[in-house]
Structure formats: C-alpha cells, structure tokens
Design a protein around this motif. Structure first.
Motif, PDB file in Angstrom:
ATOM      1  N   LEU A   1     -10.970  -2.076  -1.469  1.00 25.15           N
ATOM      2  CA  LEU A   1     -10.291  -3.333  -1.149  1.00 25.15           C
ATOM      3  C   LEU A   1     -11.262  -4.490  -1.302  1.00 25.15           C
ATOM      4  O   LEU A   1     -12.400  -4.426  -0.834  1.00 25.15           O
TER       5      LEU A   1
ATOM      6  N   GLN B   1      -2.075  -8.644  -2.478  1.00 26.87           N
ATOM      7  CA  GLN B   1      -1.370  -9.016  -1.253  1.00 26.87           C
ATOM      8  C   GLN B   1      -2.018 -10.199  -0.549  1.00 26.87           C
ATOM      9  O   GLN B   1      -3.239 -10.306  -0.500  1.00 26.87           O
TER      10      GLN B   1
ATOM     11  N   ILE C   1      -0.474  -8.506   4.146  1.00 27.71           N
ATOM     12  CA  ILE C   1      -1.302  -7.310   4.376  1.00 27.71           C
ATOM     13  C   ILE C   1      -1.775  -7.192   5.827  1.00 27.71           C
ATOM     14  O   ILE C   1      -1.951  -6.085   6.338  1.00 27.71           O
TER      15      ILE C   1
ATOM     16  N   VAL D   1      -6.892  -2.447  -3.581  1.00 35.70           N
ATOM     17  CA  VAL D   1      -6.110  -3.488  -2.927  1.00 35.70           C
ATOM     18  C   VAL D   1      -6.851  -4.819  -3.061  1.00 35.70           C
ATOM     19  O   VAL D   1      -8.043  -4.900  -2.765  1.00 35.70           O
TER      20      VAL D   1
ATOM     21  N   THR E   1      -1.184  -0.624   5.405  1.00 36.94           N
ATOM     22  CA  THR E   1      -2.517  -0.797   4.825  1.00 36.94           C
ATOM     23  C   THR E   1      -3.535   0.132   5.500  1.00 36.94           C
ATOM     24  O   THR E   1      -4.305   0.828   4.832  1.00 36.94           O
TER      25      THR E   1
ATOM     26  N   ALA F   1       0.823  -1.209   0.000  1.00 33.86           N
ATOM     27  CA  ALA F   1       0.000   0.000   0.000  1.00 33.86           C
ATOM     28  C   ALA F   1       0.862   1.266   0.000  1.00 33.86           C
ATOM     29  O   ALA F   1       0.473   2.285  -0.575  1.00 33.86           O
TER      30      ALA F   1
END
Lengths: 250, 359
Positions: free
Chosen positions: A207, A93, A98, A118, A106, A74
């Motif tokens: 995400l 990830q 992560i 993400v 993150t 990130a």
C-alpha cells in the motif's frame, strides 16, 4: 531531428482529466500509468477505482477497470486477484473510501496478505461530496462538517490507517509519500514501482499512501496547497517507509 | 450415470454448485446455513482452480463475489436473512454492472435478528430487488433436495445467460433435511465459452470498464431501459411452476418451497375426502408464473395462498389474478412449521363456506 522526451504514458487514454486545478489525482494517475508501462504489466492489469473523485479513473487508465462500491475496493480486488492470480490488481482509493467506510475490507485484505497493491490517496477531506471531514482531516482543520476546525473530543483525531495496516501480519510494504514537490513526486513513483514489483514477486499486500492536494476544498491556491502538505500535513502524517519486509527488488 | 446419494440440503447446493463449475465462494458464518459454507471450504480445497474465502463480513463476501465475477469465475455466496440484508449493496451493484452471481438465502424468522427456524420471511426482499435502485433479481424456490441440486445448476446457467444475480431461496428445514439426490454430471470449466466482457487484462484488445456510475441522466436511462428489456425477456423465457391435481380443481392452493410440500400433503388429505383441490407451486418467484394462475382463474374461483410468513407472495398472486377469484390467506410466521392437517382444515373450511362441494 527533434527527440521526443515527454509524452502521454501508454496506459493513459487520450482524455482530458475532470479533476480540479491543482488536484493531485492527475499527477498520481500519470505516475501509475508510467509505472505500469515501465514494468510492462499494463496488459495484464486490472484496476479497481473507488467511489469519490477518482471513481472516473476508469475514463483515464487504459487498462481493464472495474468499479467497486464505496469502500469495498480491497474486497473486489481480492475477488479478481484470487480468480486470476497471474494478473496485476490494484485498487485506487480515497481517504473516506479506504479509512472510513471501507476500513474493515482494507484491514482484512492486508491481514490476509492479499497479493494486491492499494493506492491510498489522502487529501484530508471528502472531495467529491464537497469537502466534509474525512477520517484523515487534521486536528483544527476546517471542513464543511467541522466549520470551527476538527475538534478531538467531538470529531476524534485523524486515523493513522497506514500505521494500523502495518501491524497486520499479511502486509509487507507500506510507504507514505506526497504529491507536493518534484522530489516528492519522484519518491512517490519509486514507491509505486516497488509496490507493483512486490505484487509481481507474489510477496503480499502493498500500500502506498499519497498525501495529495485538494486546493478547492482546502480553499488554497495550488502552490499554497502543496506547501501546506509539506509544512503542516506531514506533521500528522510523516513521509516514511512504514513497513518494509520486501527489501530490494530487481 | 450418477447414482443416488443421501445428502443434507445445504450440502446438496454446494455439491451442485461445484458440478456447475462454481470456482469461487466467499461467505460468512450464519445459522442455519453453515453446512453450505463448510462444504464449499472443503470442496474448493480439493480443486486446484477453486477459491474459498471466509470473509470478514457479509459485505466483504458479496464484494469478493463481484470481483470474481468481473474476472470471469462462476461465483457464489450464501447466507441467511440478516446476512442477506447486509449483502444487498453488492446485489444492487451486481444488477447494475450486469454481473452473474448466485446468492443462496436460507431464510429464517425475522425481522431483525429473528431466529434460526425455517421461514419464508424474505419473499418481498428477494422478489422486489432488495437493494437500492431499479432492478430485479431472478429468484428460484426449490422444494426438495433434488430440486436444490437441479436449480443450483439452473441458477448458474441463468446468471451467465442473463448476466444477472440469481437468488436461490430456501429455508433451514430444506437446508437440514437429508434426501436422496441424483446430481447432474460435473461440467468441465474448460469447456465454458469465453465471456466477452470480463476483466482479465487488455492484451490484444481494447481495455474494458465495468461500472455503475452514470452521472449523465440519459446514460442512466439507457442502462435502466437495457435492464428493463432484459427483464422482459426473462419474464417471457423462464417462469416455472408445478401444477398438482389442478385439472379438475375448483379450489387452488398456492405455495412455494417448504410450504408447498406441506400444502401438497394437505391437498392429498382433502382429496381423500372428495374435495376437488389442487396445488400450484411457483418455482420461479421472480419472474412469477402468472400464466398458469391466469389460466386456472378461468374455472377456479377460490384461491388459498399459504406462506410461512404474514402474507407476501399473496401480492403477486393477486397481481396475476387481476381481480378474478377470491384470494384467501393462511400463514404461520416466526419459524412455526404448519402441519398438513392444519392446512387441510383451512382448506376444508374455505371449501365449505364457499359451497364448493355444490360445484
């Protein structure tokens, strides 16, 4: 004349995946490549692979790829995106990357509302290093470092990273999906599409957490691994839209 | 023509960085270099193409710099000793991925948290790579406000030219001191020639990969060889040093940065007493200026290394001299700043003990 109805996505290289039989990465790579193609953004996309099984993602995605140190996806993505705001930047990830070593990077990227996407692959173990306990290993789940099963007192409970990120003020779209059935795979693709569209619209941090099978380290057949996701893993990590401040996107 | 301005050292680095085309800065607060971070915050705010990020950690800051560098920006981060330790992971990756970046270390007393007083505690860390793996970083050691400005420009040029992280090694004294500075003219970033390796989207060209994972040993060896050849070129092309009153000297003081300024004062004092003493001031710490030392060793026997630590650069001096001459050491660690008189006394005592007045 035969009509071609299935082919390699434009943004996957002609390379053979190194992933284990039944691993979710291959399917997820394909979904990401399909989305990049359908949204016509592959030529302005930069991908940030992690340390872990998917580090070799740069051998498969046919877009610019820049490898990040373990957990720093990130932060690296932030540097790329801030320098080239009109490009599409995603990090890919694993759970150890992560949710353990890269938790701080993150959370702060989410809280800053970095306009990145993400992709968080949750397979409940450290795959590349041989199946150690991950921050997302379930209570009671065996791993090479929790031989009798994960114990809450000794090993802590699994971490709900996506829920934590939903609290961050800068995150706008967070969804948990799974690579466990055709239906869930289609849902994953829809979620990925929305996440990239969120970025294209400049709305902020998105995400997608994807529950993904690791049959080799789980010591299951691929079929059993998929079933285990649906029956067991989703009880700890329910499939749902965790945060959506985006709404409908064209 | 730029005119002379009075400016604090830390801010001079910031202004020089912006003029060198730096458009990305990420940093984390740490004393004694906060003025640089604050300067960059304001400077980037005033540019429509500049990015400043106060990162959540030193790690995040250096990794943001990695990303910015991948995307083609001239990027910088800065910190002080304990913070530079935290950045070492990223510096190792910058070296492995051959990414340009400038890292400023305003050194303070250490180890551990140490203090915030001026020190040269991180010479080993800076010149021996610092992070894991088989690599080098270019290390520049300015000794004045003007040189902070000039070498910041140089740092960005070397970073791009050699695709390597470049460290600027200063200390709290240099960072805080206000001196008159003439800045070089700003570079228009639009005039930079496009970099052929950056990640900006594979439009009309094959996709690119920037990586450091080389699981296949022959491929890792290839990278190590490529880096080694690059380091050989750097070692040939950029060593820099200042020689002061060395031509007739029979004793040489070797010092860099703030220590060199103090040493210069000491050399002036002992010259007044008739002692034939000169100063060699390394400006690049890596690559170390071996050649001038080697040449001096033809007619000089006594060398005094003065550092604001317990003896780190002295190793490189010995390596450069290859056993020719006696190497003495005087150091004050922990943030203690020696006076020129103190060094002059040390010079005097060595000078007479070695009967140099008879030369």
């Amino acid at each position: 004349m035969a009509k071609k109805i299935f082919q390699r996505p434009k943004y996957l290289k002609k390379a053979v995946f190194h992933y284990c039989p039944g691993c979710g990465h291959s399917i997820l790579h394909r979904l990401v490549a399909e989305v990049l193609e359908e949204l016509d953004i592959g030529e302005r996309t930069i991908g940030i692979p992690p340390a872990g099984c998917a580090v070799l993602a740069y051998n498969y995605f046919d877009v610019d790829m820049g490898e990040a140190p373990h957990g720093r996806g990130a932060a690296v993505a932030t540097g790329v995106k801030r320098t080239l705001p009109d490009r599409i930047v995603f990090s890919y990830q694993g759970d150890g990357d992560i949710a353990a070593i890269g938790t701080a990077e993150t959370i702060h990227a989410a809280n800053r509302g970095e306009n990145i996407t993400v992709i968080f692959v949750n397979n409940g173990c450290y795959g590349m290093t041989g199946g150690q306990m991950a921050p997302t290993t379930l209570i009671g789940q065996n791993s090479t470092t929790t031989p009798g099963g994960r114990d809450v007192k000794r090993d802590a409970a699994p971490i709900d990273l996506s829920e934590m990120l939903a609290i961050a003020r800068g995150s706008v779209y967070i969804e948990r999906t799974a690579i466990s059935s055709p239906k869930n795979i289609r849902r994953t693709k829809r979620a990925l599409t929305k996440a990239f569209k969120t970025q294209m619209a400049g709305l902020g941090f998105s995400l997608i957490e994807v529950l993904s099978p690791c049959p080799v380290n789980w010591k299951m057949s691929p079929v059993d691994a998929a079933k285990w996701i649906d029956d067991t893993m989703t009880q700890t990590f329910p499939l749902k839209v965790i945060k959506d401040e985006v709404g409908k996107l064209d | 023509m730029s005119k002379k301005v009075l400016m604090r050292g830390s801010q001079a680095i910031g202004e020089a960085a912006v003029r060198a085309g730096c458009r990305f800065y990420a940093g984390y607060p740490i004393t004694p270099q906060n003025e640089l971070t604050e300067y960059m915050a304001e400077a980037m705010d005033g540019l429509n193409d500049g990015t400043f990020i106060q990162a959540e950690s030193e790690l995040a800051a250096i990794n943001m710099v990695i990303g910015a560098s991948m995307a083609g920006a001239r990027a910088m981060t800065s910190s002080s000793s304990p913070g530079i330790s935290l950045k070492q992971e990223g510096i190792s990756f910058l070296a492995a991925q051959e990414l340009p970046a400038v890292i400023v270390n305003t050194m303070r007393g250490g180890p551990g948290l140490g203090n915030i007083a001026p020190s040269q505690s991180d010479y080993f860390q800076a010149t021996r790579g610092g992070g894991h793996g088989d690599y080098r970083t270019i290390v520049l050691a300015p000794a004045s406000g003007q040189e902070l400005a000039d070498l910041t420009r140089t740092a960005f040029e070397y970073a791009d030219k050699y695709r390597s992280p470049v460290l600027i090694l200063g200390d709290g004294m240099m960072g805080q001191m206000m001196e008159p500075i003439v800045f070089p003219e700003p570079i228009d970033v639009r005039t930079f020639s496009p970099k052929s390796w950056i990640l900006d989207g594979a439009k009309g060209r094959p996709s690119r990969i920037i990586l450091s994972l080389l699981l296949n040993p022959p491929e890792q060896e290839d990278l190590n060889w490529r880096l080694a050849r690059k380091y050989e070129i750097i070692t040939r092309e950029i060593p820099m040093s200042e020689s002061y009153m060395t031509s007739d000297a029979n004793m040489i003081v070797i010092a860099y940065g703030t220590a060199a300024r103090i040493a210069k004062g000491a050399v002036k004092r002992v010259r007044e007493l008739g002692l034939k003493v000169g100063l060699l001031r390394p400006i690049t710490l890596w690559p170390f200026p071996n050649r001038p030392l080697k040449e001096l060793s033809r007619h000089v026997r006594e060398f005094l290394v003065f550092e604001m630590n317990m003896g780190q650069m002295i190793d490189d001096v010995k390596l450069a001299l290859e056993g020719r001459g006696n190497v003495h050491f005087y150091g004050r660690p922990g943030g203690i700043i020696s006076t020129p008189d103190e060094i002059a006394k040390t010079i005097n005592s060595i000078y007479h003990r070695q009967h140099l007045e008879e030369d």
